[in-house]
Design a protein around this motif. Sequence first.
Motif, PDB file in Angstrom:
ATOM      1  N   ALA A   1      39.842  42.279  34.443  1.00 27.76           N
ATOM      2  CA  ALA A   1      39.643  42.155  32.905  1.00 27.76           C
ATOM      3  C   ALA A   1      38.267  41.245  32.777  1.00 27.76           C
ATOM      4  CB  ALA A   1      40.728  41.507  32.351  1.00 27.76           C
TER       5      ALA A   1
ATOM      6  N   TRP B   1      43.488  45.167  39.323  1.00 24.63           N
ATOM      7  CA  TRP B   1      42.906  45.160  37.952  1.00 24.63           C
ATOM      8  C   TRP B   1      41.927  44.344  37.796  1.00 24.63           C
ATOM      9  CZ3 TRP B   1      43.828  40.582  36.013  1.00 24.63           C
ATOM     10  CH2 TRP B   1      45.002  39.793  36.408  1.00 24.63           C
TER      11      TRP B   1
ATOM     12  N   ALA C   1      43.072  45.006  31.080  1.00 21.61           N
ATOM     13  CA  ALA C   1      42.426  45.018  32.062  1.00 21.61           C
ATOM     14  C   ALA C   1      42.239  46.594  32.701  1.00 21.61           C
ATOM     15  CB  ALA C   1      43.088  44.277  33.216  1.00 21.61           C
TER      16      ALA C   1
END
Length: 160
Positions: free
Chosen positions: A92, A90, A66
Amino acid sequence: MTLGLLLCSVVMSDHVASTPFGRIDSPRDGDVIGRRWLDVRGWALDSSGTVREVLIEIDGREVTTARQYLPRMDVNAAYPAIPGARTSGWLARVDLARIDDSRVKVTAIAVTREAQRVELDVVEVELSRTTRPRGRSEHGQPKRPTSIAVYTAIFGGYDE
């Protein structure tokens, strides 16, 4: 009795602070994903602040790392004493093109500065294959560019 409760509270507090914690905010458990790309978002912290990295697994297989240090004012408000809470977010992006299963387990793993791996959260999502790739008709044929479709509509034909 009071001393025992106090000692237990201190031990529990120390355990929580030294172990990375966080969660997956999106997708949520049971979501139906009908796209090629899956954006996984969340946050992660440990007692020293942000974790070294966050890994994303699909069905137990590591697929990506991420992007970290995204702003999370909600996490900062909940954990103001922990450094890095403000940038604990984060994100991703996972390519689902090679995944054949209809249901998958998405897991976020925090990696500490000491290389310890800790599972943060797990969600199970359903993959829907009813969407078609961009630029394709409902029959899988490439779509004509808009300019050709407009020309055809106005002038009544187009030789390919």
